[in-house]
Design a protein around this motif. Structure first.
Motif, PDB file in Angstrom:
ATOM      1  N   SER A  11       4.917  -0.520   3.601  1.00  0.00           N
ATOM      2  CA  SER A  11       5.041   0.052   4.936  1.00  0.00           C
ATOM      3  C   SER A  11       6.424  -0.110   5.554  1.00  0.00           C
ATOM      4  CB  SER A  11       4.011  -0.572   5.869  1.00  0.00           C
ATOM      5  OG  SER A  11       4.384  -1.897   6.200  1.00  0.00           O
ATOM      6  N   ASN A  20      -1.443  -6.176   4.474  1.00  0.00           N
ATOM      7  CA  ASN A  20      -1.586  -5.713   3.092  1.00  0.00           C
ATOM      8  C   ASN A  20      -1.417  -6.813   2.049  1.00  0.00           C
ATOM      9  OD1 ASN A  20      -2.246  -3.121   3.843  1.00  0.00           O
ATOM     10  ND2 ASN A  20      -0.128  -2.391   3.780  1.00  0.00           N
ATOM     11  N   LEU A  23      -5.797  -7.274  -0.781  1.00  0.00           N
ATOM     12  CA  LEU A  23      -5.923  -6.016  -1.495  1.00  0.00           C
ATOM     13  C   LEU A  23      -7.069  -6.080  -2.487  1.00  0.00           C
ATOM     14  CD1 LEU A  23      -4.513  -6.873  -4.384  1.00  0.00           C
ATOM     15  CD2 LEU A  23      -2.438  -6.362  -3.138  1.00  0.00           C
ATOM     16  N   ARG A 152      -5.885   4.640   6.363  1.00  0.00           N
ATOM     17  CA  ARG A 152      -6.382   3.895   5.210  1.00  0.00           C
ATOM     18  C   ARG A 152      -6.055   4.710   3.960  1.00  0.00           C
ATOM     19  NH1 ARG A 152     -10.866   0.257   6.169  1.00  0.00           N
ATOM     20  NH2 ARG A 152     -11.460   0.226   8.364  1.00  0.00           N
ATOM     21  N   CYS A 153      -5.909   4.042   2.856  1.00  0.00           N
ATOM     22  CA  CYS A 153      -5.709   4.718   1.581  1.00  0.00           C
ATOM     23  C   CYS A 153      -6.943   5.565   1.266  1.00  0.00           C
ATOM     24  CB  CYS A 153      -5.474   3.682   0.486  1.00  0.00           C
ATOM     25  SG  CYS A 153      -5.150   4.396  -1.141  1.00  0.00           S
ATOM     26  N   CYS A 158      -9.639   0.829  -2.174  1.00  0.00           N
ATOM     27  CA  CYS A 158      -8.400   0.209  -1.702  1.00  0.00           C
ATOM     28  C   CYS A 158      -8.543  -0.173  -0.229  1.00  0.00           C
ATOM     29  CB  CYS A 158      -7.237   1.184  -1.889  1.00  0.00           C
ATOM     30  SG  CYS A 158      -5.628   0.495  -1.435  1.00  0.00           S
ATOM     31  N   LEU A 160      -5.625  -1.133   1.540  1.00  0.00           N
ATOM     32  CA  LEU A 160      -4.276  -1.099   2.095  1.00  0.00           C
ATOM     33  C   LEU A 160      -4.155  -0.039   3.186  1.00  0.00           C
ATOM     34  CD1 LEU A 160      -2.099  -1.564  -1.122  1.00  0.00           C
ATOM     35  CD2 LEU A 160      -2.951  -3.302   0.463  1.00  0.00           C
ATOM     36  N   LEU A 161      -3.322  -0.346   4.168  1.00  0.00           N
ATOM     37  CA  LEU A 161      -3.076   0.535   5.297  1.00  0.00           C
ATOM     38  C   LEU A 161      -1.610   0.966   5.281  1.00  0.00           C
ATOM     39  CD1 LEU A 161      -4.847  -1.661   7.997  1.00  0.00           C
ATOM     40  CD2 LEU A 161      -5.767   0.423   6.978  1.00  0.00           C
ATOM     41  N   PHE A 162      -1.350   2.146   5.854  1.00  0.00           N
ATOM     42  CA  PHE A 162       0.013   2.644   5.912  1.00  0.00           C
ATOM     43  C   PHE A 162       0.159   3.604   7.085  1.00  0.00           C
ATOM     44  CE2 PHE A 162      -2.416   5.402   3.176  1.00  0.00           C
ATOM     45  CZ  PHE A 162      -2.075   6.686   3.594  1.00  0.00           C
ATOM     46  N   TRP A 171      -2.371   8.422  -0.205  1.00  0.00           N
ATOM     47  CA  TRP A 171      -2.473   7.140  -0.910  1.00  0.00           C
ATOM     48  C   TRP A 171      -1.590   6.088  -0.267  1.00  0.00           C
ATOM     49  CZ3 TRP A 171      -6.412   8.408  -3.659  1.00  0.00           C
ATOM     50  CH2 TRP A 171      -6.500   9.670  -4.229  1.00  0.00           C
ATOM     51  N   CYS A 172      -1.987   4.834  -0.447  1.00  0.00           N
ATOM     52  CA  CYS A 172      -1.142   3.730   0.021  1.00  0.00           C
ATOM     53  C   CYS A 172       0.231   3.846  -0.627  1.00  0.00           C
ATOM     54  CB  CYS A 172      -1.800   2.390  -0.276  1.00  0.00           C
ATOM     55  SG  CYS A 172      -2.173   2.110  -2.018  1.00  0.00           S
ATOM     56  N   SER A 173       0.226   4.143  -1.915  1.00  0.00           N
ATOM     57  CA  SER A 173       1.463   4.447  -2.642  1.00  0.00           C
ATOM     58  C   SER A 173       1.074   5.150  -3.935  1.00  0.00           C
ATOM     59  CB  SER A 173       2.273   3.175  -2.937  1.00  0.00           C
ATOM     60  OG  SER A 173       1.907   2.586  -4.152  1.00  0.00           O
TER      61      SER A 173
END
Length: 193
Positions: A11, A20, A23, A152-153, A158, A160-162, A171-173
């Motif tokens: 992030s 994060n 996970l 949220r992803c 998952c 993870l948040l972004f 996607w988160c990544s």
């Protein structure tokens, strides 16, 4: 010290990167901050670019690491609850803002001009300094209305948040979840043939 890839720093925001540190790997929820050493590793990784973070401050963290660990885990739990609610479309609660403001009250800021940028420098006990920086980051996200883009992803496994200001990110990544989903879809299409 550990490699930076131990922590999903996706992030660029201190408060979100802290959240994060919880996970899911191989279907199991994992906490990357289980020990005092984990917290030291995380602090080392996230503060590489910091202008005020130095060996003296890092030594103070080591001296008070037990207290630092407990404080970091406490603020992470509050941040996760609030950030997940916000990502789910709920409004930002006044209690959350008050909580963050109280963290800054314990380690208020002085400011220095560093590399032509006004930089906040908190002072106080080292754990309060760290929490003040995390709270300042979260309040900055609120003040700049960036949490309106908190997501949220799309991977249901998952946590993870972004922040997605483009409105197109799923996607988160790509490295963590995006490629996995692409590979899974490709393998599914091959098995369907």
């Amino acid at each position: 010290m550990t490699e930076t890839n131990k922590f999903p720093l996706i992030s660029g925001q201190l408060s979100l990167d802290l959240v994060n540190t919880e996970l899911v790997r191989r279907g199991q929820r994992q906490d990357l901050l289980l020990s005092e050493g984990d917290v030291l590793d995380w602090l080392y990784v996230i503060n590489k670019e910091s202008f005020f973070w130095d060996d003296k401050l890092y030594s103070k963290v080591k001296e008070r690491i037990r207290q630092v660990l407990l404080c970091v885990l406490e603020i992470r739990a509050v941040l996760r609850d609030s950030f997940e609610s916000i990502a789910d479309g709920e409004t930002i609660q006044d209690d959350f803002i008050n909580f963050l403001e109280k963290k800054i009250d314990k380690a208020p800021f002085t400011y220095k001009l560093i590399n032509q940028k006004l930089t906040p420098i908190p002072f106080g006990e080292v754990e309060d300094v760290l929490l003040s920086l995390i709270a300042f980051d979260a309040l900055t996200l609120i003040g700049e209305n960036k949490l309106a883009f908190l997501k949220r992803c799309s991977n249901p496994d998952c946590v993870l948040l972004f922040i997605d200001e483009s409105g197109r990110r799923k996607w988160c990544s790509m490295k963590i979840c995006g490629n996995r989903k692409k590979v899974a879809r490709f393998q599914q299409s091959k098995s369907d043939e």
